[in-house]
Design a protein around this motif. Structure first.
Motif, PDB file in Angstrom:
ATOM      1  N   ASP A  30      19.234  -7.115 -25.962  1.00 58.43           N
ATOM      2  CA  ASP A  30      17.815  -7.105 -24.730  1.00 58.43           C
ATOM      3  C   ASP A  30      16.739  -6.458 -25.483  1.00 58.43           C
ATOM      4  OD1 ASP A  30      19.813  -6.918 -22.416  1.00 58.43           O
ATOM      5  OD2 ASP A  30      20.362  -5.075 -22.806  1.00 58.43           O
ATOM      6  N   VAL A  31      16.477  -6.961 -26.724  1.00 57.38           N
ATOM      7  CA  VAL A  31      15.160  -6.784 -27.290  1.00 57.38           C
ATOM      8  C   VAL A  31      14.013  -7.048 -26.438  1.00 57.38           C
ATOM      9  CG1 VAL A  31      13.704  -7.041 -29.685  1.00 57.38           C
ATOM     10  CG2 VAL A  31      16.277  -7.054 -29.284  1.00 57.38           C
ATOM     11  N   ARG A  32      12.439  -5.999 -26.448  1.00 54.01           N
ATOM     12  CA  ARG A  32      11.572  -6.154 -25.997  1.00 54.01           C
ATOM     13  C   ARG A  32      10.141  -5.459 -27.207  1.00 54.01           C
ATOM     14  NH1 ARG A  32      10.033  -4.053 -20.539  1.00 54.01           N
ATOM     15  NH2 ARG A  32       8.001  -4.946 -21.158  1.00 54.01           N
ATOM     16  N   LEU A  33       9.116  -6.877 -27.438  1.00 54.59           N
ATOM     17  CA  LEU A  33       8.835  -6.344 -28.245  1.00 54.59           C
ATOM     18  C   LEU A  33       7.333  -6.693 -26.941  1.00 54.59           C
ATOM     19  CD1 LEU A  33       6.923  -6.971 -31.701  1.00 54.59           C
ATOM     20  CD2 LEU A  33       6.533  -8.985 -30.286  1.00 54.59           C
ATOM     21  N   ARG A  34       6.515  -5.351 -27.483  1.00 56.96           N
ATOM     22  CA  ARG A  34       5.283  -5.005 -27.280  1.00 56.96           C
ATOM     23  C   ARG A  34       3.940  -4.664 -28.257  1.00 56.96           C
ATOM     24  NH1 ARG A  34       8.942  -2.401 -23.538  1.00 56.96           N
ATOM     25  NH2 ARG A  34       8.227  -1.040 -25.124  1.00 56.96           N
ATOM     26  N   ARG A  35       3.200  -5.512 -28.254  1.00 59.51           N
ATOM     27  CA  ARG A  35       2.236  -5.754 -29.077  1.00 59.51           C
ATOM     28  C   ARG A  35       0.701  -4.840 -28.662  1.00 59.51           C
ATOM     29  NH1 ARG A  35       0.465 -10.616 -33.028  1.00 59.51           N
ATOM     30  NH2 ARG A  35      -1.310  -9.374 -34.135  1.00 59.51           N
ATOM     31  N   TYR A  36       0.143  -4.338 -29.554  1.00 60.94           N
ATOM     32  CA  TYR A  36      -0.949  -3.931 -29.177  1.00 60.94           C
ATOM     33  C   TYR A  36      -2.205  -3.799 -30.125  1.00 60.94           C
ATOM     34  CZ  TYR A  36       2.284  -2.015 -25.466  1.00 60.94           C
ATOM     35  OH  TYR A  36       2.773  -1.539 -25.042  1.00 60.94           O
ATOM     36  N   VAL A  41       5.422  -2.584 -30.851  1.00 60.39           N
ATOM     37  CA  VAL A  41       6.588  -1.163 -30.480  1.00 60.39           C
ATOM     38  C   VAL A  41       7.843  -1.917 -29.967  1.00 60.39           C
ATOM     39  CG1 VAL A  41       7.524   0.691 -29.002  1.00 60.39           C
ATOM     40  CG2 VAL A  41       5.134   0.364 -29.889  1.00 60.39           C
ATOM     41  N   VAL A  42       8.761  -2.276 -30.239  1.00 58.37           N
ATOM     42  CA  VAL A  42      10.304  -2.794 -29.927  1.00 58.37           C
ATOM     43  C   VAL A  42      11.175  -1.535 -29.716  1.00 58.37           C
ATOM     44  CG1 VAL A  42      12.343  -4.470 -30.849  1.00 58.37           C
ATOM     45  CG2 VAL A  42       9.668  -4.089 -32.019  1.00 58.37           C
ATOM     46  N   THR A  43      11.439  -2.282 -28.269  1.00 59.60           N
ATOM     47  CA  THR A  43      12.932  -1.659 -27.917  1.00 59.60           C
ATOM     48  C   THR A  43      13.997  -1.958 -27.892  1.00 59.60           C
ATOM     49  OG1 THR A  43      12.203  -2.277 -26.108  1.00 59.60           O
ATOM     50  CG2 THR A  43      11.183   0.434 -26.596  1.00 59.60           C
ATOM     51  N   GLY A  44      15.385  -1.691 -27.599  1.00 57.01           N
ATOM     52  CA  GLY A  44      16.595  -2.580 -27.032  1.00 57.01           C
ATOM     53  C   GLY A  44      17.713  -2.000 -27.577  1.00 57.01           C
ATOM     54  N   THR A  45      19.227  -2.719 -27.171  1.00 59.73           N
ATOM     55  CA  THR A  45      20.141  -2.229 -27.102  1.00 59.73           C
ATOM     56  C   THR A  45      20.638  -2.421 -28.753  1.00 59.73           C
ATOM     57  OG1 THR A  45      20.249  -2.229 -25.536  1.00 59.73           O
ATOM     58  CG2 THR A  45      22.312  -1.668 -25.565  1.00 59.73           C
ATOM     59  N   SER A  46      21.211  -1.843 -29.303  1.00 63.66           N
ATOM     60  CA  SER A  46      21.877  -2.104 -30.329  1.00 63.66           C
ATOM     61  C   SER A  46      24.004  -1.873 -30.571  1.00 63.66           C
ATOM     62  CB  SER A  46      21.539  -1.432 -32.044  1.00 63.66           C
ATOM     63  OG  SER A  46      22.115  -2.081 -32.971  1.00 63.66           O
ATOM     64  N   PHE A  61      23.781   2.064 -28.828  1.00 63.26           N
ATOM     65  CA  PHE A  61      22.423   2.716 -29.153  1.00 63.26           C
ATOM     66  C   PHE A  61      20.898   1.713 -29.073  1.00 63.26           C
ATOM     67  CE2 PHE A  61      25.638   3.257 -32.136  1.00 63.26           C
ATOM     68  CZ  PHE A  61      25.309   5.020 -32.777  1.00 63.26           C
ATOM     69  N   ARG A  62      20.137   3.548 -27.638  1.00 61.04           N
ATOM     70  CA  ARG A  62      19.069   2.516 -27.389  1.00 61.04           C
ATOM     71  C   ARG A  62      18.383   2.999 -28.836  1.00 61.04           C
ATOM     72  NH1 ARG A  62      17.250  -0.951 -24.156  1.00 61.04           N
ATOM     73  NH2 ARG A  62      15.482   0.161 -24.111  1.00 61.04           N
ATOM     74  N   ARG A  83      22.548   7.213 -28.901  1.00 58.36           N
ATOM     75  CA  ARG A  83      23.277   6.861 -28.413  1.00 58.36           C
ATOM     76  C   ARG A  83      24.055   7.356 -27.353  1.00 58.36           C
ATOM     77  NH1 ARG A  83      28.704   6.674 -30.977  1.00 58.36           N
ATOM     78  NH2 ARG A  83      28.210   7.253 -32.666  1.00 58.36           N
ATOM     79  N   ILE A  84      24.435   6.165 -26.212  1.00 57.26           N
ATOM     80  CA  ILE A  84      24.359   5.825 -25.341  1.00 57.26           C
ATOM     81  C   ILE A  84      26.020   5.836 -24.766  1.00 57.26           C
ATOM     82  CG2 ILE A  84      24.755   3.933 -23.489  1.00 57.26           C
ATOM     83  CD1 ILE A  84      22.912   2.242 -25.061  1.00 57.26           C
ATOM     84  N   ALA A  85      25.598   7.334 -23.882  1.00 60.58           N
ATOM     85  CA  ALA A  85      27.168   7.939 -23.550  1.00 60.58           C
ATOM     86  C   ALA A  85      28.431   6.488 -23.025  1.00 60.58           C
ATOM     87  CB  ALA A  85      26.683   9.066 -22.426  1.00 60.58           C
ATOM     88  N   ASP A  86      29.523   7.140 -23.203  1.00 65.44           N
ATOM     89  CA  ASP A  86      30.698   6.208 -23.101  1.00 65.44           C
ATOM     90  C   ASP A  86      30.628   6.365 -21.941  1.00 65.44           C
ATOM     91  OD1 ASP A  86      30.522   4.455 -25.345  1.00 65.44           O
ATOM     92  OD2 ASP A  86      32.641   6.748 -25.734  1.00 65.44           O
ATOM     93  N   ALA A  87      30.954   5.258 -20.844  1.00 68.22           N
ATOM     94  CA  ALA A  87      31.744   5.101 -19.120  1.00 68.22           C
ATOM     95  C   ALA A  87      32.127   6.469 -19.248  1.00 68.22           C
ATOM     96  CB  ALA A  87      30.812   3.956 -18.706  1.00 68.22           C
ATOM     97  N   PRO A  88      32.452   7.017 -18.114  1.00 67.57           N
ATOM     98  CA  PRO A  88      33.472   8.151 -17.494  1.00 67.57           C
ATOM     99  C   PRO A  88      34.543   6.884 -17.505  1.00 67.57           C
ATOM    100  CG  PRO A  88      31.186   7.694 -15.706  1.00 67.57           C
ATOM    101  CD  PRO A  88      30.586   6.921 -17.497  1.00 67.57           C
TER     102      PRO A  88
END
Length: 88
Positions: A30-36, A41-46, A61-62, A83-88
């Motif tokens: 889910d990597v996204r790149l936004r350029r200004y 700025v790069v965001t994603g899940t690892s 992780f986000r 860290r992304i919390a584990d699903a219950p």
């Protein structure tokens, strides 16, 4: 091992140099790149696993990375992951 602590670039490089932390697997999704202009700025899940001080760790992780282009060279100027919390 990822923690809530802030670290500096020298801290991070020292961890790599002394091998007190090592990554065994890193898969980015889910990597996204936004350029200004000269900033990006790069965001994603690892999804990661590795060893920290001899102990195994893993998690999802986000992340956010901020890059700036100066003199034609892109350099990362900020990095954050949570860290992304584990699903219950």
């Amino acid at each position: 091992m990822p923690t809530a602590a802030c670290s500096t670039r020298p801290d991070y490089l020292d961890e790599l140099r002394t091998r007190s932390r090592s990554s065994q697997r890193i898969l980015n999704e889910d990597v996204r790149l936004r350029r200004y202009g000269d900033t990006a700025v790069v965001t994603g899940t690892s999804i990661q696993s590795g060893l920290g001080n001899g102990q195994p760790w893993s998690g999802r992780f986000r992340f956010t990375r901020v890059w700036v282009r100066r003199d034609g060279v892109w350099r990362m100027v900020a990095s954050h992951s949570s860290r992304i919390a584990d699903a219950p």
